[in-house]
Design an enzyme around this catalytic site. Structure first.
Site, mmCIF file in Angstrom:
data_model
loop_
_atom_site.group_PDB
_atom_site.id
_atom_site.type_symbol
_atom_site.label_atom_id
_atom_site.label_comp_id
_atom_site.label_asym_id
_atom_site.label_seq_id
_atom_site.Cartn_x
_atom_site.Cartn_y
_atom_site.Cartn_z
ATOM 1 C CB THR A 122 35.614 9.210 -31.727
ATOM 2 O OG1 THR A 122 34.299 9.627 -31.331
ATOM 3 C CG2 THR A 122 36.503 9.090 -30.516
ATOM 4 C CD GLU A 150 27.489 14.457 -31.165
ATOM 5 O OE1 GLU A 150 27.553 15.441 -31.917
ATOM 6 O OE2 GLU A 150 26.795 14.440 -30.132
ATOM 7 C CG LEU A 152 25.307 11.151 -30.650
ATOM 8 C CD1 LEU A 152 24.903 9.696 -30.649
ATOM 9 C CD2 LEU A 152 24.806 11.827 -31.903
ATOM 10 C CB CYS A 259 31.219 4.810 -28.659
ATOM 11 S SG CYS A 259 30.505 5.734 -30.013
#
Ligand SMILES: NC(=O)c1ccc[n+]([C@@H]2O[C@H](COP(=O)([O-])OP(=O)(O)OC[C@H]3O[C@@H](n4cnc5c(N)ncnc54)[C@H](O)[C@@H]3O)[C@@H](O)[C@H]2O)c1
Length: 434
Positions: A122, A150, A152, A259
């Site tokens: 990211t 991504e 996930l 994240c």
């Protein structure tokens, strides 16, 4: 009979890299995995997983003949055209994303024709354009660059790989984007083909929106506590509205993990660096920080001063089914409790190793009951299923106090009450006790 598929390289074998590698190996791709961490690579070669992710050990073992692990880039470059980059992009002190690992990869690839860098990490919007300029400047003009963010979720990562909501591919219209689309074709997922900057923004905006939803419901929960409404009823009633949806409407101790905190902060910084003050995200971050601390206020409401009190944290990982403790709310909670003079004890079924590293000052127990021995209060931080199996009459026999703060609305408050506990959830009226 499996069709012959294109060999690929995955650079960085953390949560994203390993899941990507296992997922593509399962689809029949030969995968050349590279990491600078020798201990990690040695463990992977022995079939040992450096992280906990359900199903990953099995997926790697089943496809071991197609997976290669090395600390050297050479074999990966020799065998593959598509180089997936899945290195970390942690936050800097300023809140920007630290792109040093990405630049290290770009620097390390030699000038050679016909390969594509596929960015899974990211990154802030504009990173792809900057890397494109860097590749051109350093004689690596032949490299294609593709953004393939991504999405996930740790805990269900393999399933997310196998059944993605969408695959986003941002490219400059050269061969790289098509090659990545072809690679993902067997998954039959909705494909978003776009430019690189938009692909980068999709990832940041999606995480920022989810974080906003969490902070929103946390604020609603806080108002529910003051006004007598029950946030579980409220979330149910809200979530049935198709424009809102039921997901991410569970209040708790604030979002954490590797994240949301860093991506929200990176988007806020990105906006600021571009001359735009993203007011909403500033509030989302502040609400989240305050939410982590509300547990302390609940403990103090019942126990008064926390000096000398023993507080047990049930769970330390940022959520269940992972050992990831990056930015976990437990880190702030443990520090605040220690700062208030409490003795902190904890138990987490999986994250013990990480906890020893990140929380050296707390006492770690080998089971929930052991952690609860003689405690004045228990705080549920992570919704590990085993905590819902606790027999509260048994817990009452080992604890000194009778206070249970459920930071996730995960436990059966009525059973705890029946065993004599005062139960404090989030966004609901307390049950039992004084
Ligand atoms: N973890 C998630 O849930 C998740 C989900 C979506 C996106 N992402 C993004 O994916 C990226 C990776 O996240 P992660 O959680 O897998 O990180 P991680 O920290 O688990 O793994 C990163 C790996 O990269 C390795 N590495 C660092 N520099 C390297 C280099 N120069 N060459 C080779 N390897 C190198 C590290 O040793 C480490 O093993 C981040 O940008 C993250 O924001 C993560």
């Amino acid at each position: 009979m499996m069709q012959t598929r294109e060999p690929i390289a995955v650079i960085g074998t953390g949560y994203v890299g390993l899941v990507t590698a296992a997922g593509f190996a399962e689809l029949g791709n030969e995968v050349w995995c590279v990491d600078i961490d020798r201990t990690k690579i040695d463990a992977l070669k022995r079939g040992e997983m450096p992280i906990y992710e359900p199903g990953l050990t099995e997926a790697i073992a089943t496809n071991a003949q197609r997976l290669h692990f090395s600390t050297e880039l050479g074999p990966a470059l020799e065998h593959s055209r598509l180089l997936f980059v899945a290195v970390g992009t942690p936050p800097t002190y300023s809140g920007d994303a630290d792109l040093s690992a990405i630049h290290a990869v770009v620097d390390a690839i030699p000038a050679s024709a016909g390969q594509a860098l596929v960015m899974k990490s990211t990154v802030p919007v504009g990173t792809g354009a900057a890397i494109r300029r860097e590749l051109d400047r350093t004689g690596k003009r032949e490299f294609s660059y593709v953004s393939c963010p991504e999405f996930l979720k740790e805990g269900t990562a393999l399933d997310d790989f196998r059944h993605p909501d969408r695959v986003v591919i941002g490219d400059l219209g050269d061969w790289g984007g098509d090659a990545v689309a072809e690679l993902y074709a067997p998954l039959d997922a909705p494909l978003v083909r776009t430019d690189i900057a938009s692909a980068e923004m999709i990832k940041l905006a999606a995480n920022a929106f989810l974080a906003t939803k969490i902070s929103f419901i946390n604020e609603i929960a806080n108002v529910c506590e003051e006004t007598g409404a029950d946030v579980l009823e409220v979330a149910k009633g809200m979530g049935l509205d198709q424009r809102i949806g039921p997901h991410f409407l569970r209040p708790g101790v604030g979002y954490g993990g590797s994240c949301f905190p860093k991506d929200v902060s990176a988007l806020k910084q990105l906006a600021g660096n571009s001359g735009y003050h993203f007011q909403l995200l500033t509030a989302v971050i502040e609400v989240n920080e305050l939410q982590k601390r509300r547990v302390i206020a609940k403990l103090q409401k019942h126990l008064g001063s926390l000096v000398g009190k023993t507080i047990t944290l049930l769970g330390l990982a940022f959520k269940a089914d992972t050992d990831d403790m990056r930015e976990a709310s437990s880190l702030v909670l443990a520090a605040r409790l220690q700062g208030s003079g409490a003795h902190v004890r904890a138990y987490d079924p999986i994250a013990e190793h990480e906890a020893r590293r990140l929380l050296p000052g707390i006492e770690l127990a080998g089971s929930a009951l052991e952690a609860l021995q003689g405690a004045d209060a228990a705080v549920l931080v992570t919704e590990w299923p085993e905590f819902s199996q606790l027999r509260w009459s048994e817990v009452a026999r080992v604890m000194r106090g009778r206070l249970l703060v459920d930071g996730r609305n995960f436990l059966d408050g009525n059973s705890a009450c029946a065993a004599g506990f005062t139960y404090e959830g989030v966004g609901r009226q307390p049950l039992g006790g004084t």
